[in-house]
Design a protein around this motif. Sequence first.
Motif, PDB file in Angstrom:
ATOM      1  N   PRO A 238      -5.159  10.156   7.836  1.00  0.00           N
ATOM      2  CA  PRO A 238      -6.325  10.168   7.230  1.00  0.00           C
ATOM      3  C   PRO A 238      -5.901   9.608   5.779  1.00  0.00           C
ATOM      4  CG  PRO A 238      -5.323  12.533   7.193  1.00  0.00           C
ATOM      5  CD  PRO A 238      -4.696  11.694   8.103  1.00  0.00           C
ATOM      6  N   TYR A 239      -7.085   9.039   5.309  1.00  0.00           N
ATOM      7  CA  TYR A 239      -7.011   8.724   3.683  1.00  0.00           C
ATOM      8  C   TYR A 239      -8.357   9.511   3.072  1.00  0.00           C
ATOM      9  CZ  TYR A 239      -5.236   4.132   5.436  1.00  0.00           C
ATOM     10  OH  TYR A 239      -4.197   3.118   6.075  1.00  0.00           O
ATOM     11  N   PRO A 240      -7.852  10.832   2.684  1.00  0.00           N
ATOM     12  CA  PRO A 240      -8.990  11.513   2.106  1.00  0.00           C
ATOM     13  C   PRO A 240      -9.733  10.910   0.835  1.00  0.00           C
ATOM     14  CG  PRO A 240      -6.750  12.330   1.579  1.00  0.00           C
ATOM     15  CD  PRO A 240      -6.734  11.140   2.492  1.00  0.00           C
ATOM     16  N   VAL A 241     -10.603  11.421   0.465  1.00  0.00           N
ATOM     17  CA  VAL A 241     -11.404  10.791  -0.697  1.00  0.00           C
ATOM     18  C   VAL A 241     -10.624  10.768  -1.924  1.00  0.00           C
ATOM     19  CG1 VAL A 241     -13.469  10.982  -2.099  1.00  0.00           C
ATOM     20  CG2 VAL A 241     -13.766  10.979   0.273  1.00  0.00           C
ATOM     21  N   SER A 242      -9.965  11.835  -1.940  1.00  0.00           N
ATOM     22  CA  SER A 242      -8.895  12.122  -3.300  1.00  0.00           C
ATOM     23  C   SER A 242      -7.996  10.871  -3.332  1.00  0.00           C
ATOM     24  CB  SER A 242      -8.317  13.370  -3.224  1.00  0.00           C
ATOM     25  OG  SER A 242      -7.475  13.559  -2.050  1.00  0.00           O
TER      26      SER A 242
ATOM     27  N   SER B  74      -6.559   6.087  -6.653  1.00  0.00           N
ATOM     28  CA  SER B  74      -6.250   4.615  -6.608  1.00  0.00           C
ATOM     29  C   SER B  74      -6.882   4.039  -7.947  1.00  0.00           C
ATOM     30  CB  SER B  74      -6.663   4.015  -5.604  1.00  0.00           C
ATOM     31  OG  SER B  74      -5.718   4.048  -4.489  1.00  0.00           O
ATOM     32  N   THR B  75      -8.558   4.472  -7.956  1.00  0.00           N
ATOM     33  CA  THR B  75      -9.193   4.055  -8.922  1.00  0.00           C
ATOM     34  C   THR B  75      -8.963   4.494 -10.408  1.00  0.00           C
ATOM     35  OG1 THR B  75     -11.199   4.058  -7.428  1.00  0.00           O
ATOM     36  CG2 THR B  75     -11.731   4.115  -9.884  1.00  0.00           C
ATOM     37  N   GLU B  76      -8.557   5.764 -10.277  1.00  0.00           N
ATOM     38  CA  GLU B  76      -7.923   6.353 -11.452  1.00  0.00           C
ATOM     39  C   GLU B  76      -6.698   5.714 -12.221  1.00  0.00           C
ATOM     40  OE1 GLU B  76      -7.978   9.202 -14.835  1.00  0.00           O
ATOM     41  OE2 GLU B  76      -9.493   8.980 -13.166  1.00  0.00           O
ATOM     42  N   LEU B  77      -5.924   4.907 -11.301  1.00  0.00           N
ATOM     43  CA  LEU B  77      -4.752   4.436 -11.911  1.00  0.00           C
ATOM     44  C   LEU B  77      -5.076   2.795 -11.644  1.00  0.00           C
ATOM     45  CD1 LEU B  77      -2.269   6.415  -9.669  1.00  0.00           C
ATOM     46  CD2 LEU B  77      -2.465   6.540 -12.015  1.00  0.00           C
TER      47      LEU B  77
ATOM     48  N   SER C 246      -3.099  13.518  -3.616  1.00  0.00           N
ATOM     49  CA  SER C 246      -3.074  13.785  -4.857  1.00  0.00           C
ATOM     50  C   SER C 246      -2.835  12.436  -5.872  1.00  0.00           C
ATOM     51  CB  SER C 246      -2.326  15.049  -5.421  1.00  0.00           C
ATOM     52  OG  SER C 246      -0.881  14.810  -4.979  1.00  0.00           O
ATOM     53  N   GLU C 247      -1.767  11.583  -5.314  1.00  0.00           N
ATOM     54  CA  GLU C 247      -1.331  10.680  -6.261  1.00  0.00           C
ATOM     55  C   GLU C 247      -1.507   9.203  -5.814  1.00  0.00           C
ATOM     56  OE1 GLU C 247       0.025  11.470  -9.079  1.00  0.00           O
ATOM     57  OE2 GLU C 247       0.251  13.826  -8.243  1.00  0.00           O
ATOM     58  N   GLY C 248      -2.178   9.009  -4.603  1.00  0.00           N
ATOM     59  CA  GLY C 248      -2.796   7.886  -4.084  1.00  0.00           C
ATOM     60  C   GLY C 248      -1.778   7.196  -3.456  1.00  0.00           C
ATOM     61  N   PHE C 249      -1.943   5.741  -3.128  1.00  0.00           N
ATOM     62  CA  PHE C 249      -1.028   4.997  -2.409  1.00  0.00           C
ATOM     63  C   PHE C 249       0.059   4.787  -3.266  1.00  0.00           C
ATOM     64  CE2 PHE C 249      -5.032   3.543  -0.666  1.00  0.00           C
ATOM     65  CZ  PHE C 249      -4.890   3.716   0.883  1.00  0.00           C
ATOM     66  N   ILE C 250       1.244   4.638  -2.558  1.00  0.00           N
ATOM     67  CA  ILE C 250       2.604   4.360  -3.174  1.00  0.00           C
ATOM     68  C   ILE C 250       2.297   3.284  -4.180  1.00  0.00           C
ATOM     69  CG2 ILE C 250       5.002   3.374  -3.051  1.00  0.00           C
ATOM     70  CD1 ILE C 250       5.154   4.783  -0.266  1.00  0.00           C
ATOM     71  N   CYS C 251       1.571   2.218  -3.907  1.00  0.00           N
ATOM     72  CA  CYS C 251       1.363   0.776  -4.716  1.00  0.00           C
ATOM     73  C   CYS C 251       0.877   1.368  -6.094  1.00  0.00           C
ATOM     74  CB  CYS C 251       0.871  -0.320  -4.061  1.00  0.00           C
ATOM     75  SG  CYS C 251      -0.892   0.122  -3.720  1.00  0.00           S
ATOM     76  N   ASP C 252      -0.016   2.364  -5.989  1.00  0.00           N
ATOM     77  CA  ASP C 252      -0.552   2.671  -7.069  1.00  0.00           C
ATOM     78  C   ASP C 252       0.044   3.311  -8.130  1.00  0.00           C
ATOM     79  OD1 ASP C 252      -3.281   2.175  -6.024  1.00  0.00           O
ATOM     80  OD2 ASP C 252      -3.551   3.929  -5.067  1.00  0.00           O
TER      81      ASP C 252
ATOM     82  N   GLY D 173       0.643  -1.184  -0.157  1.00  0.00           N
ATOM     83  CA  GLY D 173       0.005   0.081   0.042  1.00  0.00           C
ATOM     84  C   GLY D 173       0.865   1.082  -0.078  1.00  0.00           C
ATOM     85  N   GLY D 174       1.313   1.494   1.012  1.00  0.00           N
ATOM     86  CA  GLY D 174       2.160   2.785   1.376  1.00  0.00           C
ATOM     87  C   GLY D 174       1.607   4.000   1.378  1.00  0.00           C
ATOM     88  N   LEU D 175       1.956   5.001   2.450  1.00  0.00           N
ATOM     89  CA  LEU D 175       1.396   6.270   2.252  1.00  0.00           C
ATOM     90  C   LEU D 175       2.811   7.097   2.030  1.00  0.00           C
ATOM     91  CD1 LEU D 175      -0.684   6.249   5.665  1.00  0.00           C
ATOM     92  CD2 LEU D 175      -1.505   6.430   3.197  1.00  0.00           C
ATOM     93  N   SER D 176       2.417   8.201   1.431  1.00  0.00           N
ATOM     94  CA  SER D 176       3.594   9.097   1.034  1.00  0.00           C
ATOM     95  C   SER D 176       3.070  10.533   1.273  1.00  0.00           C
ATOM     96  CB  SER D 176       3.620   8.932  -0.468  1.00  0.00           C
ATOM     97  OG  SER D 176       4.415  10.025  -1.164  1.00  0.00           O
ATOM     98  N   PHE D 177       3.971  11.603   1.178  1.00  0.00           N
ATOM     99  CA  PHE D 177       3.586  12.943   1.350  1.00  0.00           C
ATOM    100  C   PHE D 177       2.763  13.322   0.173  1.00  0.00           C
ATOM    101  CE2 PHE D 177       8.316  12.757   2.768  1.00  0.00           C
ATOM    102  CZ  PHE D 177       7.977  13.108   4.072  1.00  0.00           C
TER     103      PHE D 177
END
Length: 374
Positions: A297-301, A306-309, A93-99, A85-89
């Motif tokens: 937080p996991y914001p809706v964006s 993730s879906t977009e990618l 705007s860009e999703g999880f690291i894995c995305d 998964g992975g969270l990033s700065f």
Amino acid sequence: MIKPLGVNFAIRGAGMQPLPGSANVQGGVTLDLRRFIGIDIMNGFVQGGTDELWGKVYEKLDAFGLSVTGSRSAIGGIGGRALQGGLSFFSSSEGFICDNILSFEVVLASGEIINANASDNEDLWRALKGVGNNQGIVTRFDIWTFKQGLIWGGTVFYFPSSFPSQLESLVKELHKPNTSKETHLMLSIGYSFLMGNSIMCLNQLYCTQVFENPPELDPFTKVQPQIDALNIMRLHSVKDAAAEQSASGQAQVRCAYMNITVKADLGTLNAVSEIYTAELKPLKGFENVTLSLTLQPYPVSLMEQSTELRGNSLGLGATEGPLVSILLLSCWESEEYDNAVLEIMKDALDKIKVDATERNQLVPFIYMNYAFRH
């Protein structure tokens, strides 16, 4: 060909967690990937070996005015975040690291080496985005890059009387229809022997634009009263921000992570804080112990991206609304504290889960990077 021999084995990259069993196995064989390093910048992406450190990736990309959706810590390896998964700065705007993995180089159980991406072996590519190292041995990652300059961010220390108002600000921000995609927020409460065993609070805040004091962060940077001598908010490179995050951790100590996910509901988050701080009381005064509760937080964006990618294997969707990862993190030095610390953490987490379930706010997702022996 890898044949079943009834031998326990583990696959180890650079490692992200200090927990026993996370990157090794007792009485078995560890496949150590430490030789799989190297960083190459291609047209629109960076190629890195699974054991390469994120700090080195940022260092190389910073020189070209580029960055990636990578780890917030400089000292972990690519594989430890990009497969779980992975969270990033940049996650808002860009999703999880894995995305953001364009392609995986994978050694299958047959011994065959393949690439998994949107064109070849797409089902494996999608599965690997969040599944961990259970579908093969990933030896290389190709990660999308983007133009990036300095980012604004750092830490704000303050007192527990202000934590409820910070939770209110967090929930309000996450539910805004136009919430910023350029910010990354982490709110923590806990205590440390380094601070005289007093309950303290910490906000770790970032804006990914070259913009000092962005108004979106005002509710979290201007909380009062603050401990001004400990606060660091400034413009710095992604490499320096990640180095700062890793430096805030404690090395060579015993450590445990536990985690659940809840909806961004103010009553639930207030209860989480109250339950956790009440459970800490028996541990106050223990020598060389640091205990914290961190809300991420996991914001809706994030989930929309993730879906977009083309999706991942985490099972999270934007329709669930904004979510919050609840991380219990403890560090201590003496083995004699093992049982006491772990029991307090488990008890607190169990009570938090019961409360969130009764409120219908618990989400059946455990972030793998922070998972204990559930």
